[in-house]
Write a protein that holds these residues in place. Structure first.
Motif, PDB file in Angstrom:
ATOM      1  N   LYS A 296       0.834  -1.201   0.000  1.00  0.00           N
ATOM      2  CA  LYS A 296       0.000   0.000   0.000  1.00  0.00           C
ATOM      3  C   LYS A 296       0.872   1.255   0.000  1.00  0.00           C
ATOM      4  CE  LYS A 296      -3.676  -2.457   2.413  1.00  0.00           C
ATOM      5  NZ  LYS A 296      -4.491  -2.571   3.643  1.00  0.00           N
ATOM      6  N   GLN A 297       1.755   1.342  -0.964  1.00  0.00           N
ATOM      7  CA  GLN A 297       2.708   2.446  -1.023  1.00  0.00           C
ATOM      8  C   GLN A 297       2.246   3.426  -2.091  1.00  0.00           C
ATOM      9  OE1 GLN A 297       6.476   2.028   0.064  1.00  0.00           O
ATOM     10  NE2 GLN A 297       6.317   0.021   0.967  1.00  0.00           N
ATOM     11  N   ARG A 298       1.313   4.276  -1.719  1.00  0.00           N
ATOM     12  CA  ARG A 298       0.674   5.110  -2.724  1.00  0.00           C
ATOM     13  C   ARG A 298       0.183   6.424  -2.111  1.00  0.00           C
ATOM     14  NH1 ARG A 298      -4.630   2.867  -5.840  1.00  0.00           N
ATOM     15  NH2 ARG A 298      -5.733   4.851  -5.972  1.00  0.00           N
TER      16      ARG A 298
ATOM     17  N   SER B  35      -1.062   5.730   3.420  1.00  0.00           N
ATOM     18  CA  SER B  35      -2.184   5.498   2.528  1.00  0.00           C
ATOM     19  C   SER B  35      -3.039   4.347   3.046  1.00  0.00           C
ATOM     20  CB  SER B  35      -1.683   5.194   1.118  1.00  0.00           C
ATOM     21  OG  SER B  35      -0.696   4.180   1.157  1.00  0.00           O
TER      22      SER B  35
ATOM     23  N   ASP C 190      -7.338   9.828  -4.587  1.00  0.00           N
ATOM     24  CA  ASP C 190      -6.367   8.854  -4.092  1.00  0.00           C
ATOM     25  C   ASP C 190      -6.665   8.480  -2.639  1.00  0.00           C
ATOM     26  OD1 ASP C 190      -4.447   6.988  -4.494  1.00  0.00           O
ATOM     27  OD2 ASP C 190      -2.787   8.368  -4.696  1.00  0.00           O
TER      28      ASP C 190
ATOM     29  N   GLY D 191       2.104   9.903  -5.229  1.00  0.00           N
ATOM     30  CA  GLY D 191       0.688   9.607  -5.419  1.00  0.00           C
ATOM     31  C   GLY D 191      -0.120  10.886  -5.290  1.00  0.00           C
TER      32      GLY D 191
ATOM     33  N   GLN E  91       6.332   4.807  -6.966  1.00  0.00           N
ATOM     34  CA  GLN E  91       5.591   4.945  -5.719  1.00  0.00           C
ATOM     35  C   GLN E  91       6.480   4.482  -4.565  1.00  0.00           C
ATOM     36  OE1 GLN E  91       1.938   2.770  -6.411  1.00  0.00           O
ATOM     37  NE2 GLN E  91       0.945   4.554  -7.278  1.00  0.00           N
TER      38      GLN E  91
END
Length: 587
Positions: free
Chosen positions: A85-87, A105, A136, A556, A575
């Motif tokens: 979940k690197q956004r 995120s 996002d 992001g 990201q």
């Protein structure tokens, strides 16, 4: 001292999973008070509020780091948020008693040991299927109060966690995520209350500001931000937001009017006012809703004791470009001859910088801070825009098919001359440091009807670059409108800014660089690549006589999702999800 580990313990079955990798000793924490938050800008050993103080100036009086030695600054640890979940890491770190609190995120919270970069605990919200965040899956940070860590989730839940363990202490629903409500802003603490806004303007929600008892989560007051909707104080109706239904709206459109308060606010102790911005009216197609559409695209001054709107200033009446009005309002004082002016400044998405009297909201001055504005010719003596006759996208009803109005090229683009990313004000230079963007858009209107949980735009658009650069960090004099210096960046700027008494200004870029500038001249005096785009906000504090600086890295946010032709130029940016912490080497 490292504490015992509890691996994989289920702490909340209904909301989320909190993995307590370390439990802090009770003696390590002092309760965070209202006084701590009010004095945050002066107490340099911690950062206990979003904006380094309730006014949101993002200025630190620390000067150990300065233009002469900043080149020696180096990373001391880097903490990975982990997982896939690197956004879009837009969080601002909070630091208290040797612990850093950051959000990630997808509605995650981390507690990190500031000496070692070790994780102490992690909380991950259990999000339902079908969440509808507009722009996002980001989160901008926590608030801390007493022994609680408080943040909002993408399904519009306000959660309070135990500061030592990460266990859920209370949770409150702020809106129906199935109708498009969500929460991404860092909450604000005012007089023992946690004050929050709400996201979802693109889905026809009704914006509002809520104040809850920070220790219990119980609702104290609620203030809708669209005319015609009733507010509440201590569980009782206490009047509509101002005017009456249909006064500045058409028909029933006020019922789904938008004006979401998605960025959160600031608080000025001098005037005892909360400053909160409101987003776009819904739908975007302005021909469907003649009138000013209050209180959309506005700045509101709210009485923290009652939720009453004391004054308002609308930056874009009858908004037809999604310019919003949520950008932060920063309280500052300046001298006009012998007189001290209690002012407030805000840089709007519409491309204009406004200076207001923060006591009554009266317009003092305004000026463009980006180039080539097309939608307005300027501002009148009251700060109201003088609309350009050809600057509004056309009405679909005027076309032969009725399906698409006349397309126009508009500057700035709807993502704004400045978006959410907070600017900084230096008490030394008297300048604001504004992370701005120079871009335009093709925009047209289309017919649209409201449907719960569906996008409610009635517009189409394509963002386009207009120069060989998009991002521009500008040093602006609020007393004259003078552009003192400018740093141009090829890709958009989407992260916050920090100013310090060391004559330094810091911000990050999508290319991954943390930049340090001479606050007076704009000279680049520091540059470090973090490996992913920076869209977070840097902070600084001191410990044991050393000054530290921390920032989140992780590309992001709205630009890759909504950026049109601009998004194509930045598609290869990686990201990520890392907290970087820096300091000078020991002498």
């Amino acid at each position: 001292m490292k504490s015992r580990k509890i691996s994989g313990q289920l702490l909340s079955t209904t909301l989320g999973l909190s993995l307590a990798f370390g439990v802090l000793s009770a003696s390590a924490h002092a309760a965070v008070t209202d006084k701590d938050i009010i004095n945050d800008q002066q107490t340099t050993d911690d950062v206990v509020s979003y904006g380094l103080g309730p006014r949101g100036q993002r200025y630190s009086p620390l000067d150990t780091l300065n233009t002469k030695n900043v080149k020696k600054m180096h990373p001391v640890w880097a903490f990975s948020l982990g997982g896939e979940k690197q956004r879009g890491q837009e969080s601002q770190p909070i630091v208290k008693d040797g612990v850093m609190y950051v959000t990630g995120s997808y509605s995650r919270v981390y507690a990190i040991d500031v000496d070692t970069g070790d994780e102490l605990w992690q909380y991950e919200a259990r999000l339902p299927d079908g969440i509808m965040p507009c722009c996002d899956v980001i989160n901008r940070g926590v608030a801390i109060y007493d022994d609680l860590v408080i943040f909002g989730t993408l399904d519009a839940i306000l959660v309070a966690l135990d500061q030592k363990t990460g266990k859920v202490r209370w949770r409150k629903k702020m809106g129906d995520y199935k109708a498009g409500y969500s929460s991404t802003a860092a909450p604000m603490i005012v007089k023992g209350m946690v004050v929050t806004g709400i996201s979802g303007g693109e889905f026809g929600v009704v914006g509002k500001v809520e104040a809850r008892d920070a220790k219990t989560g119980e609702l104290i007051w609620l203030r809708p931000t669209v005319e015609g909707h009733m507010g509440y104080l201590n569980g009782k109706e206490n009047g509509i937001t101002g005017g009456e239904a249909n006064k500045t709206w058409t028909g029933d459109l006020w019922k789904t009017g938008g004006a979401a308060t998605w960025l959160g606010g600031t608080y000025d102790p001098d005037t005892d006012l909360i400053f909160m911005g409101t987003g776009n009216p819904a739908p975007w197609n302005s021909h469907l809703r003649p009138g000013d559409n209050l209180y959309s695209s506005s700045r509101l001054a709210i009485d923290p004791d009652t939720g009453k709107i004391v004054w308002h200033f609308q930056t874009t009446p009858h908004d037809g470009w999604d310019f919003d009005g949520v950008n932060e309002v920063i309280a500052f004082d300046y001298k006009d001859g012998r007189k001290t002016v209690k002012a407030a400044a805000t840089a709007d998405r519409n491309g204009y910088f406004y200076v207001l009297n923060r006591e009554d909201g009266k317009f003092i001055r305004g000026f463009p801070f980006v180039n080539g504005i097309t939608w307005a010719k300027g501002l009148d003596e009251n700060g109201r825009p003088i609309f350009s006759e050809t600057g509004r996208p056309g009405n679909p009803a005027d076309s032969e098919s009725g399906e698409k109005g006349k397309s126009i090229f508009s500057v700035p683009a709807f993502l704004g001359g400045k978006n959410w990313m907070p600017m900084a004000y230096s008490q030394d230079t008297g300048l604001f440091y504004v992370p701005s963007n120079e871009w335009g858009m093709d925009i047209w209107n289309e017919p649209v009807n409201y449907k719960k949980g569906a996008a409610y735009l009635g517009s189409g658009f394509t963002i386009k670059p207009i120069f060989d650069h998009i991002g521009s960090l500008k040093a602006v004099d609020p007393k004259t409108g003078e552009l003192v210096w400018e740093f141009k960046n090829k890709s958009p700027l989407w992260g916050g800014v920090l100013a310090t008494a060391g004559n330094l200004v810091f911000t990050g870029t999508p290319e991954g660089y943390l930049y340090g500038f001479n606050a007076k001249t704009g000279e680049v005096v520091y540059k470090f690549n973090t490996g992913s785009g920076i869209v977070g906000s840097p902070v600084t504090w001191e410990k044991d006589g050393e000054q530290y600086l921390s920032v989140l890295s992780g590309w992001g946010g709205a630009v890759p999702l909504w950026g049109g032709e601009v998004a194509k130029t930045i598609k290869d940016i990686n990201q990520g999800g890392t907290v970087w912490t820096f300091k000078l080497p020991r002498s």
